[in-house]
Design a protein around this motif. Structure first.
Motif, PDB file in Angstrom:
ATOM      1  N   VAL A 134      61.536  -3.215  -1.240  1.00  0.00           N
ATOM      2  CA  VAL A 134      60.360  -2.537  -1.796  1.00  0.00           C
ATOM      3  C   VAL A 134      59.465  -2.024  -0.671  1.00  0.00           C
ATOM      4  CG1 VAL A 134      58.341  -2.795  -3.294  1.00  0.00           C
ATOM      5  CG2 VAL A 134      60.441  -4.067  -3.808  1.00  0.00           C
ATOM      6  N   HIS A 135      58.924  -0.830  -0.857  1.00  0.00           N
ATOM      7  CA  HIS A 135      57.885  -0.300   0.017  1.00  0.00           C
ATOM      8  C   HIS A 135      56.544  -0.633  -0.628  1.00  0.00           C
ATOM      9  CE1 HIS A 135      60.807   2.009   2.411  1.00  0.00           C
ATOM     10  NE2 HIS A 135      61.393   2.263   1.259  1.00  0.00           N
ATOM     11  N   TRP A 136      55.810  -1.561  -0.013  1.00  0.00           N
ATOM     12  CA  TRP A 136      54.609  -2.100  -0.643  1.00  0.00           C
ATOM     13  C   TRP A 136      53.356  -1.304  -0.274  1.00  0.00           C
ATOM     14  CZ3 TRP A 136      54.898  -5.383  -4.507  1.00  0.00           C
ATOM     15  CH2 TRP A 136      56.039  -6.191  -4.619  1.00  0.00           C
ATOM     16  N   PHE A 137      52.473  -1.165  -1.272  1.00  0.00           N
ATOM     17  CA  PHE A 137      51.179  -0.520  -1.074  1.00  0.00           C
ATOM     18  C   PHE A 137      50.107  -1.395  -1.722  1.00  0.00           C
ATOM     19  CE2 PHE A 137      54.194   2.876  -0.664  1.00  0.00           C
ATOM     20  CZ  PHE A 137      53.670   3.708   0.318  1.00  0.00           C
ATOM     21  N   SER A 138      49.056  -1.678  -0.963  1.00  0.00           N
ATOM     22  CA  SER A 138      47.959  -2.491  -1.490  1.00  0.00           C
ATOM     23  C   SER A 138      47.079  -1.649  -2.397  1.00  0.00           C
ATOM     24  CB  SER A 138      47.123  -3.063  -0.335  1.00  0.00           C
ATOM     25  OG  SER A 138      45.951  -3.678  -0.849  1.00  0.00           O
ATOM     26  N   MET A 139      46.707  -2.234  -3.536  1.00  0.00           N
ATOM     27  CA  MET A 139      45.801  -1.574  -4.478  1.00  0.00           C
ATOM     28  C   MET A 139      44.434  -2.235  -4.485  1.00  0.00           C
ATOM     29  SD  MET A 139      47.754   0.808  -5.498  1.00  0.00           S
ATOM     30  CE  MET A 139      46.902   1.553  -6.898  1.00  0.00           C
ATOM     31  N   ASP A 140      44.142  -3.013  -3.458  1.00  0.00           N
ATOM     32  CA  ASP A 140      42.832  -3.659  -3.363  1.00  0.00           C
ATOM     33  C   ASP A 140      41.726  -2.613  -3.387  1.00  0.00           C
ATOM     34  OD1 ASP A 140      44.244  -5.963  -3.111  1.00  0.00           O
ATOM     35  OD2 ASP A 140      43.843  -6.270  -0.987  1.00  0.00           O
ATOM     36  N   GLN A 141      40.739  -2.811  -4.203  1.00  0.00           N
ATOM     37  CA  GLN A 141      39.660  -1.837  -4.343  1.00  0.00           C
ATOM     38  C   GLN A 141      38.771  -1.761  -3.102  1.00  0.00           C
ATOM     39  OE1 GLN A 141      39.286   0.330  -6.988  1.00  0.00           O
ATOM     40  NE2 GLN A 141      41.314  -0.466  -7.497  1.00  0.00           N
ATOM     41  N   VAL A 142      38.740  -2.846  -2.319  1.00  0.00           N
ATOM     42  CA  VAL A 142      37.856  -2.863  -1.154  1.00  0.00           C
ATOM     43  C   VAL A 142      38.375  -1.972  -0.032  1.00  0.00           C
ATOM     44  CG1 VAL A 142      36.982  -5.161  -1.647  1.00  0.00           C
ATOM     45  CG2 VAL A 142      39.023  -4.905  -0.236  1.00  0.00           C
ATOM     46  N   GLU A 143      39.653  -1.608  -0.082  1.00  0.00           N
ATOM     47  CA  GLU A 143      40.249  -0.847   1.011  1.00  0.00           C
ATOM     48  C   GLU A 143      40.040   0.661   0.855  1.00  0.00           C
ATOM     49  OE1 GLU A 143      44.302  -1.885   1.551  1.00  0.00           O
ATOM     50  OE2 GLU A 143      43.906  -3.993   2.019  1.00  0.00           O
ATOM     51  N   GLN A 144      40.423   1.210  -0.284  1.00  0.00           N
ATOM     52  CA  GLN A 144      40.332   2.646  -0.522  1.00  0.00           C
ATOM     53  C   GLN A 144      40.119   2.895  -2.003  1.00  0.00           C
ATOM     54  OE1 GLN A 144      44.215   3.774   1.017  1.00  0.00           O
ATOM     55  NE2 GLN A 144      43.296   4.753   2.795  1.00  0.00           N
ATOM     56  N   THR A 145      39.680   4.095  -2.355  1.00  0.00           N
ATOM     57  CA  THR A 145      39.595   4.458  -3.763  1.00  0.00           C
ATOM     58  C   THR A 145      41.000   4.663  -4.303  1.00  0.00           C
ATOM     59  OG1 THR A 145      39.514   6.839  -3.308  1.00  0.00           O
ATOM     60  CG2 THR A 145      37.411   5.635  -3.328  1.00  0.00           C
ATOM     61  N   PHE A 146      41.129   4.618  -5.627  1.00  0.00           N
ATOM     62  CA  PHE A 146      42.437   4.817  -6.248  1.00  0.00           C
ATOM     63  C   PHE A 146      43.009   6.180  -5.877  1.00  0.00           C
ATOM     64  CE2 PHE A 146      45.122   6.314  -9.742  1.00  0.00           C
ATOM     65  CZ  PHE A 146      46.058   5.290  -9.796  1.00  0.00           C
ATOM     66  N   THR A 147      42.160   7.196  -5.847  1.00  0.00           N
ATOM     67  CA  THR A 147      42.623   8.548  -5.520  1.00  0.00           C
ATOM     68  C   THR A 147      43.230   8.604  -4.120  1.00  0.00           C
ATOM     69  OG1 THR A 147      40.938   9.524  -6.948  1.00  0.00           O
ATOM     70  CG2 THR A 147      41.936  10.966  -5.288  1.00  0.00           C
ATOM     71  N   LYS A 148      42.587   7.956  -3.182  1.00  0.00           N
ATOM     72  CA  LYS A 148      43.113   7.948  -1.813  1.00  0.00           C
ATOM     73  C   LYS A 148      44.423   7.186  -1.729  1.00  0.00           C
ATOM     74  CE  LYS A 148      38.769   8.544   0.710  1.00  0.00           C
ATOM     75  NZ  LYS A 148      37.827   7.945   1.696  1.00  0.00           N
TER      76      LYS A 148
END
Length: 309
Positions: free
Chosen positions: A281-295
């Motif tokens: 799997v190529h993982w991507f963090s969805m933590d809100q503190v890091e970036q907006t959902f759009t980014k």
């Protein structure tokens, strides 16, 4: 010919559905459900099934295809999903398989992921079928109780097919789905995984459960109870199995909600463990503190475009 296929995985409530819509719009895609319980009709709220409005015009497949009293196996899903992938490609579109049921997704991706559907002893199966026809489903179910009481707890007495299968397995435990040790991909696929820090994910899960209750999950479960489907395969889904005891007075609604939240959190943890150990799997963090959902979506789109070309 190997086909391009995008797969989106991750724990419950992490944002897979929303991302899939954005990717489908960007890459001319159609979405295939990869959740074991969203295949059932009438189980919308508790499975967090996407609504027609949320689809934004993107075609979705393998949603609402069987009744909650029916049995739907991983081999059934493997067959149906592969047919949908082929049909989507024939329309010149990109299939996007989305879900949190890892076994179902792996079964689709690898050509040597096979299942032993045929009985080792056809004569014994015929004998059981004749017994059920002559003596009724309850008598057949009693044979299962005498053979494997634990297995019988998860099967409705009227589901003759599953009762027979369980008796066969009790007699011959090797009758289980198998996957070859060496996995050979059937498609040129790219697996995108969404993760989130535990506290934020658990908060999202708790909020989702509260929202489900406000949307009418209790009435959805009551409908299944009225159809006497408490012991069906579909009714074992988290969010449903915890609410059935409320109707029998075993505990109250508040306790059921607590259990749904707890079981959902535990399930999310198991999902992450499974995906990390069973899939590339190529993982991507969805933590809100890091970036907006759009980014985050923009970053994933750029990654996908680079890999698929």
């Amino acid at each position: 010919m190997k086909h391009d296929l995008i797969v989106i995985v991750g724990p419950t409530a992490v944002g897979k559905t929303k991302l899939s819509i954005e990717l489908a719009k960007a890459f001319n895609g159609e979405i295939i459900n990869g959740d074991a319980f969203q295949v059932y009709r009438g189980m919308d709220i508790g499975t967090a099934k996407i609504t027609p409005e949320e689809m934004e015009g993107i075609p979705h497949h393998l949603l609402d295809i069987v009744d909650p009293g029916d049995t739907y196996t991983v081999s059934d899903f493997q067959r149906d999903a592969r047919r949908q992938i082929q049909a989507i490609h024939q329309r010149g579109k990109l299939p996007i398989l989305v879900g949190g049921t890892g076994l179902y997704i792996n079964a689709v991706l690898y050509k040597n992921y096979t299942f032993q559907d045929e009985p080792h002893n056809p004569a014994f199966r015929k004998e059981l079928e004749r017994f059920a026809a002559e003596h009724g489903s309850k008598a057949l179910y009693q044979r299962l109780l005498e053979t494997d009481r634990h297995a019988a707890k998860s099967i409705h007495p009227n589901n003759v097919k599953r009762v027979i299968r369980a008796i066969e397995k009790a007699r011959n435990p090797s009758l289980e789905p198998e996957a070859e040790k060496v996995k050979e991909p059937l498609y040129r696929h790219l697996v995108i995984g969404l993760s989130m820090n535990r506290d934020e994910l658990y908060a999202r899960i708790n909020h989702r459960v509260e929202l489900m209750m406000a949307q009418g999950l209790m009435k959805e479960v009551e409908s299944l109870a009225e159809q006497q489907l408490q012991n069906s395969q579909a009714a074992q889904a988290i969010g449903y199995k915890e609410l059935f005891p409320v109707f029998s007075g075993h505990y109250d609604q508040a306790e059921a909600v607590r259990l749904i939240k707890r079981n959902s959190r535990r399930f999310a943890k198991r999902q992450m463990t499974w995906f990390k150990h069973q899939m590339q799997v190529h993982w991507f963090s969805m933590d809100q503190v890091e970036q907006t959902f759009t980014k985050k979506v923009t970053k994933i789109m750029e990654f996908v475009a680079g890999k698929m070309n």
